[in-house]
Scaffold this motif. Structure first.
Motif, PDB file in Angstrom:
ATOM      1  N   GLN A 104       0.824  -1.202   0.000  1.00  0.00           N
ATOM      2  CA  GLN A 104       0.000   0.000   0.000  1.00  0.00           C
ATOM      3  C   GLN A 104       0.864   1.260   0.000  1.00  0.00           C
ATOM      4  O   GLN A 104       1.912   1.297   0.640  1.00  0.00           O
ATOM      5  CB  GLN A 104      -0.913   0.017   1.227  1.00  0.00           C
TER       6      GLN A 104
ATOM      7  N   PHE B 232      -3.024   4.788   2.950  1.00  0.00           N
ATOM      8  CA  PHE B 232      -3.483   3.972   4.073  1.00  0.00           C
ATOM      9  C   PHE B 232      -4.845   4.409   4.611  1.00  0.00           C
ATOM     10  O   PHE B 232      -5.208   4.052   5.723  1.00  0.00           O
ATOM     11  CB  PHE B 232      -2.441   4.014   5.193  1.00  0.00           C
TER      12      PHE B 232
ATOM     13  N   ALA C 191      -7.006   0.907   4.659  1.00  0.00           N
ATOM     14  CA  ALA C 191      -6.058  -0.192   4.856  1.00  0.00           C
ATOM     15  C   ALA C 191      -6.678  -1.382   5.568  1.00  0.00           C
ATOM     16  O   ALA C 191      -6.000  -2.100   6.299  1.00  0.00           O
ATOM     17  CB  ALA C 191      -4.842   0.310   5.637  1.00  0.00           C
TER      18      ALA C 191
ATOM     19  N   THR D  41      -6.657  -0.990  10.333  1.00  0.00           N
ATOM     20  CA  THR D  41      -6.814   0.394  10.770  1.00  0.00           C
ATOM     21  C   THR D  41      -7.619   0.499  12.061  1.00  0.00           C
ATOM     22  O   THR D  41      -7.621   1.555  12.703  1.00  0.00           O
ATOM     23  CB  THR D  41      -7.508   1.239   9.680  1.00  0.00           C
TER      24      THR D  41
ATOM     25  N   PHE E  25       0.271   5.259   8.527  1.00  0.00           N
ATOM     26  CA  PHE E  25      -1.103   4.885   8.849  1.00  0.00           C
ATOM     27  C   PHE E  25      -1.912   6.063   9.382  1.00  0.00           C
ATOM     28  O   PHE E  25      -2.982   6.375   8.866  1.00  0.00           O
ATOM     29  CB  PHE E  25      -1.101   3.755   9.886  1.00  0.00           C
TER      30      PHE E  25
ATOM     31  N   ASN F  85      -1.014   9.448   7.078  1.00  0.00           N
ATOM     32  CA  ASN F  85      -1.031   9.194   5.630  1.00  0.00           C
ATOM     33  C   ASN F  85      -0.163  10.197   4.876  1.00  0.00           C
ATOM     34  O   ASN F  85      -0.544  10.724   3.825  1.00  0.00           O
ATOM     35  CB  ASN F  85      -2.462   9.222   5.099  1.00  0.00           C
TER      36      ASN F  85
ATOM     37  N   ALA G  68      -3.617  -5.791   3.199  1.00  0.00           N
ATOM     38  CA  ALA G  68      -3.517  -4.745   2.176  1.00  0.00           C
ATOM     39  C   ALA G  68      -4.657  -4.953   1.176  1.00  0.00           C
ATOM     40  O   ALA G  68      -4.453  -5.551   0.121  1.00  0.00           O
ATOM     41  CB  ALA G  68      -2.158  -4.799   1.469  1.00  0.00           C
TER      42      ALA G  68
ATOM     43  N   SER H  43      -7.238  -0.739  -1.928  1.00  0.00           N
ATOM     44  CA  SER H  43      -6.245   0.190  -1.399  1.00  0.00           C
ATOM     45  C   SER H  43      -4.967   0.128  -2.225  1.00  0.00           C
ATOM     46  O   SER H  43      -4.367   1.163  -2.549  1.00  0.00           O
ATOM     47  CB  SER H  43      -5.947  -0.146   0.066  1.00  0.00           C
TER      48      SER H  43
END
Length: 619
Positions: free
Chosen positions: A382, A385, A388, A392, A473, A476, A510, A514
């Protein structure tokens, strides 16, 4: 903001200055007198010792909660409950649904033995739910128990989702956690309510429970004595039955060993292939048993292959940064390859987090005008994110701070924490079905090379993982053009190198939609493959193995963008492995085959570096 700026000194500054008020003057003098003491007190409050106490407490809580932040979980439930409390019409709706399901189940139980009554009259399991797939579950009363459970599961899903005003992440956390609790209560998890277990008990005279107890005792002994998980490796040993492709470590630094594999063809393509695996896994996911080895397949197709093998960090490596993996990993490997095959471009492949790192390195190189990359391949990797997947759920400010405190105590994210998070994403398959099989059925799954690799977990340095979670994450930054390398931002749009990108349909780590976002992030030709399978099984898909399908289409850099769902509809599925498509794509960007390059350099020979798989993979 500086905490001291909000202290009583600010309040003193706004007191009304009235020269005729002796009481006010005395108050100002008293405040001025205590100001140094307050400053000293707050300096102590900011001290490392205070935060150490906080972090120690959070680390202790993490051991009890499995690394899940109680604050994050509580806030999610409060968000849901408060909005539910303020929605009387929604309350009536879900109450009516509960009453309707109860009446339907009662009516079905009365008509269960009636002619023409199907075994799944009320609700069927989801296609991916294998718990109730055996014929025994179609018999009374087990069918009714399964339907009651599935109806309850469906009701809770409806009750915890679609609540107006609840944030999407909090909604997902509540739905996910409720699902985990419901999975514990599934009738398939208990001997008395599982017809498969009861049948096995009758057939074996209770021998399944004896074998199950032996399995449990063996696993418990391994866990208590050595901290090891259940026996899954079997006869798979690194360097003997897995990671067996012939090669040699040709470069080593404090973070990587670079393996060069011996050629298996008389001539090879001049551009070598560099594989950058993720450091949350051992590299030999791409060099499993010979029949499952991507390395063996590549060398057999006439490619010179280099592989990065990451060192498994210890507590003393807590300050290794995310950018160190770029500098000491990708950059160092490219420099070493340039010493072996000077003047040749490299076809680079990154898998999972290694693919994210490769994209960062490629954007950094593009910014500097470095043209050493001939092509870039990303597998289940990825670069954005925001979507994700269920991972997440574990990524918000509260959860990241909690994880940081847990890692701060140990210096690393322990192997059990990472493995536990991945297992929760597929708890039915990876936790409860295994417990039922091992301890109630008294069976052991036949070990496989993929299972052995999965049990060979790694650790993550404190600083690196914190930066990864926050920069990629949580914030981003890479997708937003805010990710800094050497103090300056990089942009994926600077990448003009042709790309081959693979996503997998059932990827919980993943998600393929995404991964698909790379189409509008780079200014390059993108060949996208959507493969069957999941994050690992969809990538380890050797030719000749049944059950694999894929879709493939190339988008030129100047072509219009097509959304992922439209793309999937318009691109037909192809039976077989995507590996041959990739090697044809690589060959189309390679020069004429020539004599294989030398193995390593004189400096590597003088260092007496070991043969593959090297030393780092064994720790």
């Amino acid at each position: 903001m500086d905490r001291k700026s909000t202290l009583p000194t600010a309040e003193v500054a706004v007191l009304p200055l009235h020269p005729r008020s002796a009481e006010q003057s005395d108050g100002r003098r008293a405040a001025a007198a205590v100001e140094p003491q307050l400053s000293e007190l707050m300096a102590g409050a900011d001290s490392t010792e205070t935060y150490q106490a906080d972090r120690a407490l959070h680390a202790m809580l993490a051991r009890l909660s499995g690394g899940i932040s109680p604050a994050a979980l509580s806030l999610a439930y409060m968000d849901w409950l408060l909005h539910l409390a303020a929605a009387p019409q929604r309350q009536i709706e879900i109450a009516q649904e509960a009453l309707l399901d109860t009446r339907r189940l009662f009516d079905a139980s009365q008509r269960f033995f009636s002619p023409g009554q199907g075994p799944w009259s009320l609700i069927k399991p989801q296609p991916q739910d294998k718990r109730f797939g055996r014929p025994e579950w179609e018999l009374a009363p087990f069918n009714l128990m399964a339907q009651a459970f599935l109806l309850g599961e469906q009701w809770w899903h409806n009750a915890t989702t679609g609540m107006r005003g609840v944030s999407k992440q909090n909604e997902a956390i509540v739905e996910f956690s409720v699902r985990q609790m419901l999975d514990v209560m599934s009738p398939s998890n208990f001997a008395a309510t599982n017809p498969e277990v009861l049948r096995r008990m009758l057939e074996s005279g209770g021998g399944n429970f004896l074998r199950g107890w032996q399995n449990f005792w063996s696993d418990w002994t391994r866990l208590v004595s050595a901290g090891l998980g259940p026996v899954t490796t079997g006869e798979f040993v690194v360097g003997e039955t897995v990671a067996t492709s012939r090669g040699k470590v040709v470069f080593r630094n404090e973070l990587i060993e670079l393996i060069q594999y011996y050629p298996t063809t008389d001539k090879v393509h001049p551009e070598p292939v560099l594989i950058v695996p993720a450091w949350i896994m051992k590299y030999y996911i791409l060099d499993l048993s010979p029949q499952n080895s991507l390395v063996k397949y590549l060398t057999g197709e006439g490619f010179t292959v280099f592989m990065i093998s990451w060192r498994n960090p210890e507590a003393g490596d807590r300050d290794i940064a995310f950018d160190d993996y770029r500098r000491l990993g990708v950059e160092a490997a490219l420099d070493a390859i340039a010493g072996i095959v000077p003047g040749r471009q490299v076809q680079a492949l990154g898998y999972c987090l290694g693919g994210t790192l490769l994209a960062i390195a490629a954007a950094t190189m593009a910014r500097a005008g470095d043209e050493r990359l001939k092509s870039i391949s990303l597998l289940a990797a990825q670069t954005d994110f925001t979507e994700a997947g269920e991972l997440t759920l574990f990524i918000n400010e509260s959860q990241v701070a909690f994880l940081e405190d847990m890692m701060w105590e140990r210096g690393v994210l322990d192997t059990t924490q990472m493995a536990g998070a991945f297992q929760l994403l597929r708890s039915n398959d990876l936790i409860w079905s295994r417990l039922t099989r091992d301890y109630l059925m008294g069976e052991r799954a036949a070990p496989s090379d993929l299972m052995a690799w999965n049990a060979d977990a790694t650790r993550l340095p404190y600083r690196m993982h914190s930066e990864y979670l926050r920069k990629l994450f949580l914030n981003n930054d890479l997708a937003g053009g805010r990710y800094l390398v050497e103090g300056k931002p990089i942009s994926l749009s600077d990448i003009h190198t042709p790309m081959f990108v693979v996503g997998t349909v059932r990827d919980h780590v993943a998600p393929w939609r995404s991964v698909y976002k790379i189409h509008y992030q780079v200014d390059a030709d993108v060949t996208f493959v959507l493969a069957s399978g999941g994050h690992n099984a969809g990538i380890v898909a050797p030719p000749g193995e049944e059950g694999h399908t894929y879709r493939i289409k190339t988008k030129p850099a100047d072509a219009r963008y097509v959304g992922p769902d439209e793309w999937r509809t318009m691109v037909p599925a192809v039976e077989g492995s995507w590996w041959p498509e990739w090697t044809r794509w690589l060959a189309g960007r390679s020069g004429e085959p020539s004599e294989p390059p030398r193995m390593g350099t004189d400096a590597a020979q003088a260092a007496h570096l070991p043969e593959a798989p090297g030393d780092y993979v064994r720790h």
